[in-house]
Each structure stands twice: as structure tokens, then as C-alpha cells.
Design an enzyme around this catalytic site. Sequence first.
Site, PDB file in Angstrom:
ATOM      1  N   CYS A 109     166.204  -9.673  27.878  1.00  0.00           N
ATOM      2  CA  CYS A 109     166.584  -8.849  29.034  1.00  0.00           C
ATOM      3  C   CYS A 109     167.851  -9.337  29.736  1.00  0.00           C
ATOM      4  CB  CYS A 109     165.433  -8.786  30.020  1.00  0.00           C
ATOM      5  SG  CYS A 109     163.952  -8.080  29.297  1.00  0.00           S
ATOM      6  N   HIS A 249     168.342  -6.724  36.949  1.00  0.00           N
ATOM      7  CA  HIS A 249     167.497  -6.300  35.834  1.00  0.00           C
ATOM      8  C   HIS A 249     166.259  -5.602  36.385  1.00  0.00           C
ATOM      9  CE1 HIS A 249     165.154  -6.122  32.307  1.00  0.00           C
ATOM     10  NE2 HIS A 249     164.355  -7.121  32.617  1.00  0.00           N
ATOM     11  N   ASN A 279     161.082  -1.122  32.185  1.00  0.00           N
ATOM     12  CA  ASN A 279     161.986  -2.222  31.838  1.00  0.00           C
ATOM     13  C   ASN A 279     162.586  -1.941  30.457  1.00  0.00           C
ATOM     14  OD1 ASN A 279     163.062  -4.632  30.880  1.00  0.00           O
ATOM     15  ND2 ASN A 279     161.420  -5.909  31.678  1.00  0.00           N
TER      16      ASN A 279
HETATM   17  N1  COA Z   1     146.167  -1.799  34.406  1.00  0.00           N
HETATM   18  C1  COA Z   1     145.091  -2.219  35.094  1.00  0.00           C
HETATM   19  N2  COA Z   1     144.766  -3.510  35.242  1.00  0.00           N
HETATM   20  C2  COA Z   1     145.567  -4.409  34.651  1.00  0.00           C
HETATM   21  C3  COA Z   1     146.703  -4.050  33.912  1.00  0.00           C
HETATM   22  C4  COA Z   1     146.981  -2.672  33.800  1.00  0.00           C
HETATM   23  N3  COA Z   1     148.051  -2.216  33.126  1.00  0.00           N
HETATM   24  N4  COA Z   1     147.311  -5.165  33.454  1.00  0.00           N
HETATM   25  C5  COA Z   1     146.579  -6.194  33.883  1.00  0.00           C
HETATM   26  N5  COA Z   1     145.525  -5.743  34.606  1.00  0.00           N
HETATM   27  C6  COA Z   1     144.484  -6.506  35.262  1.00  0.00           C
HETATM   28  C7  COA Z   1     144.352  -7.906  34.688  1.00  0.00           C
HETATM   29  O1  COA Z   1     143.540  -7.885  33.532  1.00  0.00           O
HETATM   30  C8  COA Z   1     143.704  -8.637  35.832  1.00  0.00           C
HETATM   31  O2  COA Z   1     142.334  -8.340  35.829  1.00  0.00           O
HETATM   32  P1  COA Z   1     141.252  -9.496  36.110  1.00  0.00           P
HETATM   33  O3  COA Z   1     141.574  -9.983  37.501  1.00  0.00           O
HETATM   34  O4  COA Z   1     139.983  -8.770  35.970  1.00  0.00           O
HETATM   35  O5  COA Z   1     141.519 -10.517  35.051  1.00  0.00           O
HETATM   36  C9  COA Z   1     144.296  -7.972  37.077  1.00  0.00           C
HETATM   37  O6  COA Z   1     144.830  -6.721  36.617  1.00  0.00           O
HETATM   38  C10 COA Z   1     145.366  -8.786  37.722  1.00  0.00           C
HETATM   39  O7  COA Z   1     146.254  -9.213  36.725  1.00  0.00           O
HETATM   40  P2  COA Z   1     147.474 -10.106  37.067  1.00  0.00           P
HETATM   41  O8  COA Z   1     148.176 -10.485  35.799  1.00  0.00           O
HETATM   42  O9  COA Z   1     147.071 -11.184  38.021  1.00  0.00           O
HETATM   43  O10 COA Z   1     148.374  -9.060  37.885  1.00  0.00           O
HETATM   44  P3  COA Z   1     149.749  -9.309  38.581  1.00  0.00           P
HETATM   45  O11 COA Z   1     149.664  -8.917  39.994  1.00  0.00           O
HETATM   46  O12 COA Z   1     150.320 -10.652  38.253  1.00  0.00           O
HETATM   47  O13 COA Z   1     150.648  -8.227  37.879  1.00  0.00           O
HETATM   48  C11 COA Z   1     152.331  -8.020  36.203  1.00  0.00           C
HETATM   49  C12 COA Z   1     150.853  -8.290  36.502  1.00  0.00           C
HETATM   50  C13 COA Z   1     152.514  -8.091  34.714  1.00  0.00           C
HETATM   51  C14 COA Z   1     152.671  -6.603  36.720  1.00  0.00           C
HETATM   52  C15 COA Z   1     153.202  -9.067  36.946  1.00  0.00           C
HETATM   53  O14 COA Z   1     152.735 -10.358  36.660  1.00  0.00           O
HETATM   54  C16 COA Z   1     154.644  -8.980  36.525  1.00  0.00           C
HETATM   55  O15 COA Z   1     155.298  -7.990  36.758  1.00  0.00           O
HETATM   56  N6  COA Z   1     155.192 -10.051  35.921  1.00  0.00           N
HETATM   57  C17 COA Z   1     156.548 -10.057  35.420  1.00  0.00           C
HETATM   58  C18 COA Z   1     156.559  -9.390  34.081  1.00  0.00           C
HETATM   59  C19 COA Z   1     157.954  -9.018  33.638  1.00  0.00           C
HETATM   60  O16 COA Z   1     158.744  -8.566  34.414  1.00  0.00           O
HETATM   61  N7  COA Z   1     158.234  -9.200  32.362  1.00  0.00           N
HETATM   62  C20 COA Z   1     159.476  -8.890  31.763  1.00  0.00           C
HETATM   63  C21 COA Z   1     160.533  -9.786  32.251  1.00  0.00           C
HETATM   64  S1  COA Z   1     162.048  -9.483  31.490  1.00  0.00           S
END
Ligand code: COA
Length: 322
Positions: A109, A249, A279
Site C-alpha cells: 500500500c 492512504h 482500500n
Molecule cells: N464483520 C463482523 N465482525 C467482524 C468482522 C466483520 N467483517 N471482522 C472481524 N469481526 C469481529 C472479530 O471476529 C471480533 O469478534 P470477537 O470479539 O468475537 O473475536 C470483533 O469483530 C472485533 O474484532 P477486532 O479485530 O478487535 O476489530 P477492530 O475494531 O480492531 O477492527 C479492523 C478490525 C480490521 C477494521 C481494524 O483492526 C483495522 O482497520 N485495522 C487496520 C487494517 C488495515 O488497514 N489493513 C491494511 C493496511 S494497508
Amino acid sequence: MEILGTGSYLPERVISNDDLSKIVETNDEWIVSRTGIKQRRISDGETTSQMAAKAALEALNDAGVKPEEVELILLATMTGDEAMPNTACKVQQVINAVNATCLDISAACTGFVFALNTANAYLSSGMYQNALVIGADTVSKVINWSDRGTCVLFGDGAGAAFVKANSEKAYVSMTGSDGAQGDVLQAGKISLSNLLMQGEVSVEPDDYYMTMNGQKVFQFAVRKVPEVVRQVVEKAGVSMDEIDYFLLHQANVRIIASVAKRLGVPVEKMPVNLDKYGNTSAASVAILLNEVRREGKLKKGSKVVIAGFGGGLTWGASYIEL
Ligand code: COA
């Protein structure tokens, strides 16, 4: 270095959050509240080179430049069409840029920021006078469509900029990488050739598809992006207030809001289009740059900072005077 033209291309097929809720256990409310993404564009068979070529032609047209005038094509991608030839050569063939030297750059990215830096280094050295810089990814190729933690985040697309050497226009960049954290965000660990060599017959989805530790990426982004933006603004010798737009980004609207807060910059100076496209990896900053230009928000002399972060881990920011 001066940006003379920009372009972008998004595949036509729109996949909404509701569409995804039919294939994985998720819902629109979760995706919008955690990421800001409402929909994304997914290629219907279009390759990275085909999308890249469309964005490239729009950038050349915008700059009023003929394909045969292009001296260098740099294509940032992590989802090239094939291992060889490189995808930049395939773009060259499609757009008929017969006089260009063509190479791919791989930095996930952060790819477009690194490609623009590479162009700047080449142009500053006098080796080339102009370059077509493209960011393009068909992320859908490496998505595990049964992993709700990643499949809701990404989309496909391409963006491009035509740049020319100009010693009167400042271009300043700061970058970094941390290979020790490579496993935080991975895709394509195993290739077909590895399998053949090892006589492997079974592949686990995680061997090929993207895997991600979302929380680690989130923490990395909200720490590194403000740091590198601050460094580049300082190095450019301007104040944060003088920057007209910060084109970050497009991964998560909460990351963008956190960066704005940490920098003390109004969030209005950080345009967002991830609600429409998700993204798009190496394409995201280039698509945003093109859209902001087309909306008439940038004029000659505008001061812009672009910033990327992603797999590697990699990060970088550049100060650009238009
Ligand atoms: N829909 C519903 N629930 C989901 C889900 C989805 N698409 N994806 C994950 N969950 C659930 C998880 O399983 C977890 O459930 P649990 O508590 O029962 O285990 C819960 O939601 C919370 O997950 P968590 O990973 O703590 O959520 P978060 O608030 O950290 O959000 C992201 C997850 C991925 C949105 C966030 O971490 C993020 O944006 N990270 C950066 C990722 C990124 O930008 N990557 C590319 C970079 S170039």
C-alpha cells in the site's frame, strides 16, 4: 519534479457491504462503524495491467502528452499480472509508449509513494526527463473471500500521474521499512513454482491469500503516519498550516481521523474516498490525488502531502508543490 497530469480507473462492478454479508458473517453497520467503507469496486476479470493502462492514458491525456514521449514507466503493484514480463511492460504495450523503460515496484500500500520517490530520484539525476508513475492493484486476486477480517476492507483500482523534471518545484520525501514485522500483513507466501519444486499437493488458504493482524496494522499506522508526515513537513521547511491537503492512504476512516488529531490538522484537509472504493492498496493515493485535482481543489502552487503505509511493513510521506 512537477505533476503535469493525473488519471484513475475503477472497475465497474460495485460490491456493497450488504453483498458481502451474503458470503461472510458481517453486516453494513459493523463495516461502516469500524472502517468507514460502504462499498468497493471489484474487477470482473480485468487485470492489473488493463486497469493501470486506462489510468495511465487518462493521466497522459490530462498532461497533453503522447505515449511515445514517455521515458519511464514505474508501476507500483503487489498483484502483477504474471511474474514475467513485468506489469509495467504490459502497460507499455497497451498504451504504445514505445520509448519508455519499464519496471515494477513492490511495496504494497506504500507503493505509489515509493514509485513517485523513485521517479523523483531518476529525474533529479538527469537520467530521464519524465515518468509515468502508476499504482494499480487487483487485491481481489489475493483476498480470502471466506475471511471476514480482511475481505471487507479491500477493493481493486488504478491511479496514475505523469511527472516531469522541474528543479523549481519542491519534492521532499521521508520513508521507512521494518522487515521484522513482515508477518503482520502477508499475501502469496507460496507460489506455484514452490509447490512444483517441493512436490506439494495441498495448499492451505493462508499460504496464498492475504493474512493480516488488523490491530497491529492499526497501531502501526496511527503511530507511524503522523511521525513521517511531521518529519517530511519539517524537512520541506514549511509549517503544518501551510499544507492545503494531506492525501493519506485510504485504509480506514478511523486511522485518518486519528492521524488528523495527532497532527492537530482539521480532518477536512484529509479527503476520503474509501467509502466508495475500500482500500485499493498501491492505487489509493493516486486515485485520491486524481479525484481531488478533478474536483478543482488543487491549483498551481498548492502544497500537498501524500502518505502511505502497508505491508513490509513500509511507510512514507512526500511533500509536493503543484
Ligand atoms: N464483520 C463482523 N465482525 C467482524 C468482522 C466483520 N467483517 N471482522 C472481524 N469481526 C469481529 C472479530 O471476529 C471480533 O469478534 P470477537 O470479539 O468475537 O473475536 C470483533 O469483530 C472485533 O474484532 P477486532 O479485530 O478487535 O476489530 P477492530 O475494531 O480492531 O477492527 C479492523 C478490525 C480490521 C477494521 C481494524 O483492526 C483495522 O482497520 N485495522 C487496520 C487494517 C488495515 O488497514 N489493513 C491494511 C493496511 S494497508
